[in-house]
Motif scaffolding. Structure first.
Motif, PDB file in Angstrom:
ATOM      1  N   LYS A  54     -13.273  -7.722   1.337  1.00 22.06           N
ATOM      2  CA  LYS A  54     -12.560  -8.871   0.770  1.00 22.06           C
ATOM      3  C   LYS A  54     -11.540  -8.435  -0.272  1.00 22.06           C
ATOM      4  CE  LYS A  54     -14.440 -12.808   0.564  1.00 22.06           C
ATOM      5  NZ  LYS A  54     -15.412 -13.835   0.228  1.00 22.06           N
ATOM      6  N   TYR A  55     -11.911  -7.484  -1.116  1.00 24.17           N
ATOM      7  CA  TYR A  55     -10.946  -7.010  -2.106  1.00 24.17           C
ATOM      8  C   TYR A  55      -9.741  -6.380  -1.408  1.00 24.17           C
ATOM      9  CZ  TYR A  55      -8.548  -4.545  -5.748  1.00 24.17           C
ATOM     10  OH  TYR A  55      -7.561  -4.096  -6.585  1.00 24.17           O
ATOM     11  N   LEU A  56      -9.994  -5.560  -0.424  1.00 21.12           N
ATOM     12  CA  LEU A  56      -8.889  -4.909   0.287  1.00 21.12           C
ATOM     13  C   LEU A  56      -8.006  -5.932   0.997  1.00 21.12           C
ATOM     14  CD1 LEU A  56     -10.859  -1.856   1.684  1.00 21.12           C
ATOM     15  CD2 LEU A  56      -9.052  -1.793  -0.062  1.00 21.12           C
ATOM     16  N   ALA A  57      -8.610  -6.945   1.625  1.00 19.96           N
ATOM     17  CA  ALA A  57      -7.833  -7.986   2.305  1.00 19.96           C
ATOM     18  C   ALA A  57      -6.987  -8.757   1.292  1.00 19.96           C
ATOM     19  CB  ALA A  57      -8.755  -8.925   3.071  1.00 19.96           C
ATOM     20  N   GLY A  58      -7.570  -9.089   0.149  1.00 18.61           N
ATOM     21  CA  GLY A  58      -6.816  -9.787  -0.888  1.00 18.61           C
ATOM     22  C   GLY A  58      -5.702  -8.930  -1.463  1.00 18.61           C
ATOM     23  N   HIS A  59      -5.962  -7.643  -1.596  1.00 21.14           N
ATOM     24  CA  HIS A  59      -4.950  -6.709  -2.096  1.00 21.14           C
ATOM     25  C   HIS A  59      -3.798  -6.580  -1.085  1.00 21.14           C
ATOM     26  CE1 HIS A  59      -3.379  -3.400  -4.449  1.00 21.14           C
ATOM     27  NE2 HIS A  59      -3.384  -2.632  -3.376  1.00 21.14           N
ATOM     28  N   LEU A  60      -4.108  -6.559   0.188  1.00 19.54           N
ATOM     29  CA  LEU A  60      -3.070  -6.542   1.222  1.00 19.54           C
ATOM     30  C   LEU A  60      -2.238  -7.819   1.159  1.00 19.54           C
ATOM     31  CD1 LEU A  60      -5.199  -5.030   4.100  1.00 19.54           C
ATOM     32  CD2 LEU A  60      -3.029  -4.066   3.277  1.00 19.54           C
ATOM     33  N   LEU A  61      -2.905  -8.953   0.974  1.00 23.05           N
ATOM     34  CA  LEU A  61      -2.191 -10.223   0.813  1.00 23.05           C
ATOM     35  C   LEU A  61      -1.283 -10.153  -0.406  1.00 23.05           C
ATOM     36  CD1 LEU A  61      -1.641 -13.250   1.352  1.00 23.05           C
ATOM     37  CD2 LEU A  61      -3.681 -13.729  -0.035  1.00 23.05           C
ATOM     38  N   ASN A  62      -1.780  -9.599  -1.498  1.00 23.01           N
ATOM     39  CA  ASN A  62      -0.984  -9.513  -2.711  1.00 23.01           C
ATOM     40  C   ASN A  62       0.303  -8.721  -2.483  1.00 23.01           C
ATOM     41  OD1 ASN A  62      -0.311  -8.229  -5.540  1.00 23.01           O
ATOM     42  ND2 ASN A  62      -1.506 -10.092  -5.893  1.00 23.01           N
ATOM     43  N   ALA A  63       0.240  -7.699  -1.656  1.00 25.36           N
ATOM     44  CA  ALA A  63       1.441  -6.908  -1.355  1.00 25.36           C
ATOM     45  C   ALA A  63       2.467  -7.728  -0.582  1.00 25.36           C
ATOM     46  CB  ALA A  63       1.070  -5.650  -0.577  1.00 25.36           C
ATOM     47  N   GLN A  64       2.020  -8.759   0.115  1.00 19.48           N
ATOM     48  CA  GLN A  64       2.970  -9.630   0.829  1.00 19.48           C
ATOM     49  C   GLN A  64       3.954 -10.273  -0.148  1.00 19.48           C
ATOM     50  OE1 GLN A  64       2.886  -8.607   3.956  1.00 19.48           O
ATOM     51  NE2 GLN A  64       2.877 -10.677   4.733  1.00 19.48           N
ATOM     52  N   TYR A  65       3.515 -10.503  -1.386  1.00 20.04           N
ATOM     53  CA  TYR A  65       4.409 -11.088  -2.380  1.00 20.04           C
ATOM     54  C   TYR A  65       5.522 -10.109  -2.760  1.00 20.04           C
ATOM     55  CZ  TYR A  65       0.718 -14.553  -2.588  1.00 20.04           C
ATOM     56  OH  TYR A  65      -0.210 -15.505  -2.247  1.00 20.04           O
ATOM     57  N   ALA A  66       5.235  -8.816  -2.727  1.00 15.92           N
ATOM     58  CA  ALA A  66       6.282  -7.818  -2.964  1.00 15.92           C
ATOM     59  C   ALA A  66       7.294  -7.841  -1.825  1.00 15.92           C
ATOM     60  CB  ALA A  66       5.675  -6.432  -3.123  1.00 15.92           C
ATOM     61  N   ALA A 150       9.687   0.893   2.620  1.00 14.35           N
ATOM     62  CA  ALA A 150       8.982   1.967   3.333  1.00 14.35           C
ATOM     63  C   ALA A 150       7.633   2.255   2.669  1.00 14.35           C
ATOM     64  CB  ALA A 150       9.839   3.235   3.366  1.00 14.35           C
ATOM     65  N   PHE A 151       7.609   2.326   1.339  1.00 15.01           N
ATOM     66  CA  PHE A 151       6.358   2.564   0.634  1.00 15.01           C
ATOM     67  C   PHE A 151       5.364   1.433   0.882  1.00 15.01           C
ATOM     68  CE2 PHE A 151       3.542   1.796  -2.921  1.00 15.01           C
ATOM     69  CZ  PHE A 151       2.884   3.005  -3.003  1.00 15.01           C
ATOM     70  N   LEU A 152       5.827   0.197   0.795  1.00 11.44           N
ATOM     71  CA  LEU A 152       4.930  -0.941   1.011  1.00 11.44           C
ATOM     72  C   LEU A 152       4.366  -0.935   2.430  1.00 11.44           C
ATOM     73  CD1 LEU A 152       6.820  -3.742  -0.916  1.00 11.44           C
ATOM     74  CD2 LEU A 152       4.598  -2.737  -1.517  1.00 11.44           C
ATOM     75  N   ASN A 153       5.171  -0.545   3.409  1.00 10.73           N
ATOM     76  CA  ASN A 153       4.642  -0.434   4.774  1.00 10.73           C
ATOM     77  C   ASN A 153       3.515   0.599   4.830  1.00 10.73           C
ATOM     78  OD1 ASN A 153       6.255  -2.375   6.015  1.00 10.73           O
ATOM     79  ND2 ASN A 153       7.740  -0.896   6.794  1.00 10.73           N
ATOM     80  N   LEU A 154       3.713   1.729   4.176  1.00  7.22           N
ATOM     81  CA  LEU A 154       2.663   2.757   4.158  1.00  7.22           C
ATOM     82  C   LEU A 154       1.440   2.270   3.389  1.00  7.22           C
ATOM     83  CD1 LEU A 154       4.926   5.867   3.581  1.00  7.22           C
ATOM     84  CD2 LEU A 154       3.686   5.272   5.669  1.00  7.22           C
ATOM     85  N   HIS A 155       1.656   1.556   2.325  1.00  2.00           N
ATOM     86  CA  HIS A 155       0.563   0.965   1.545  1.00  2.00           C
ATOM     87  C   HIS A 155      -0.284   0.062   2.437  1.00  2.00           C
ATOM     88  CE1 HIS A 155      -0.991  -2.483  -0.787  1.00  2.00           C
ATOM     89  NE2 HIS A 155      -1.298  -1.572  -1.697  1.00  2.00           N
ATOM     90  N   GLN A 156       0.369  -0.782   3.222  1.00  2.00           N
ATOM     91  CA  GLN A 156      -0.363  -1.696   4.102  1.00  2.00           C
ATOM     92  C   GLN A 156      -1.183  -0.906   5.125  1.00  2.00           C
ATOM     93  OE1 GLN A 156      -0.024  -4.109   2.025  1.00  2.00           O
ATOM     94  NE2 GLN A 156       0.508  -5.754   3.408  1.00  2.00           N
ATOM     95  N   ALA A 157      -0.577   0.100   5.733  1.00  2.00           N
ATOM     96  CA  ALA A 157      -1.289   0.910   6.731  1.00  2.00           C
ATOM     97  C   ALA A 157      -2.493   1.614   6.100  1.00  2.00           C
ATOM     98  CB  ALA A 157      -0.337   1.930   7.356  1.00  2.00           C
ATOM     99  N   TYR A 158      -2.323   2.125   4.895  1.00  2.00           N
ATOM    100  CA  TYR A 158      -3.408   2.822   4.201  1.00  2.00           C
ATOM    101  C   TYR A 158      -4.610   1.907   4.001  1.00  2.00           C
ATOM    102  CZ  TYR A 158      -5.858   5.206   0.386  1.00  2.00           C
ATOM    103  OH  TYR A 158      -6.808   5.805  -0.401  1.00  2.00           O
ATOM    104  N   HIS A 159      -4.370   0.720   3.464  1.00  2.00           N
ATOM    105  CA  HIS A 159      -5.490  -0.182   3.186  1.00  2.00           C
ATOM    106  C   HIS A 159      -6.068  -0.812   4.450  1.00  2.00           C
ATOM    107  CE1 HIS A 159      -5.459   0.435  -1.047  1.00  2.00           C
ATOM    108  NE2 HIS A 159      -4.207   0.031  -1.184  1.00  2.00           N
ATOM    109  N   ILE A 160      -5.257  -1.029   5.447  1.00  2.00           N
ATOM    110  CA  ILE A 160      -5.802  -1.481   6.735  1.00  2.00           C
ATOM    111  C   ILE A 160      -6.714  -0.394   7.296  1.00  2.00           C
ATOM    112  CG2 ILE A 160      -5.183  -1.987   9.146  1.00  2.00           C
ATOM    113  CD1 ILE A 160      -2.678  -3.474   7.952  1.00  2.00           C
TER     114      ILE A 160
END
Length: 178
Positions: A54-66, A150-160
């Motif tokens: 849940k924390y990881l899913a919420g953190h991924l959602l939070n990156a959507q705001y960036a 590019a960094f945010l895309n990698l961030h998303q892949a990492y947490h997924i």
């Protein structure tokens, strides 16, 4: 012999098409990696030193705001204090988080708006300088919109990927790519 991964800063040109394709793929992976988890499971840690789903899913959602900021749209951040990045939040145990369905529903509402704005963004916008870019200054990425994306895309892949590992810890099938 260890070969250093760091290199001198070079000008990197971005392809909006590729960045957008990765963004779209990560949306699919976000949906796929959460498939089959119950709300209760998403609050459980399989190891005390690991985040829960849940924390990881919420953190991924939070990156959507960036991504929304990159696309030039203003949205109200939900649950920012719970899921903020750059060490500003951490997973909590026995905490009344929003349900995993609420997190997924918020993602589902935000994603098409952000995707549409990213699609409309001109290619030249990728070279725009962001003076306060959080990824600049490390000798790898610069302070452009393209490098932040590019960094945010990698961030998303990492947490997924982290959630993908947790899937296996919960004895679930591997995440489907497509």
């Amino acid at each position: 012999m260890f070969v250093a991964c760091y290199h001198s800063k070079t000008q990197i040109m971005h392809s909006k098409k590729q960045l957008l394709a990765q963004y779209v793929l990560h949306c699919r992976w976000f949906v796929n990696v959460l498939e089959g988890f119950t709300d209760e499971e998403t609050n459980e840690r399989i190891n005390a030193d690991m985040n829960h789903v849940k924390y990881l899913a919420g953190h991924l959602l939070n990156a959507q705001y960036a991504f929304a900021q990159i696309a030039g749209i203003t949205v109200t951040r939900k649950w920012d204090e719970l899921f903020a990045g750059q060490g500003k939040s951490k997973a909590r145990d026995n905490f009344p988080y929003p349900s995993i369905d609420e997190i997924k529903a918020t993602w589902d509402q935000l994603y098409p708006v952000v995707k549409s704005a990213l699609e409309k963004m001109p290619e030249e916008a990728l070279q725009k300088e962001l003076p306060a870019s959080p990824v600049a200054g490390h000798g790898i990425l610069d302070s452009t919109v393209g490098d932040l994306w590019a960094f945010l895309n990698l961030h998303q892949a990492y947490h997924i990927g982290q959630i993908g590992i947790l899937r296996r810890g919960f004895k679930k099938d591997p995440m489907k790519y497509f």
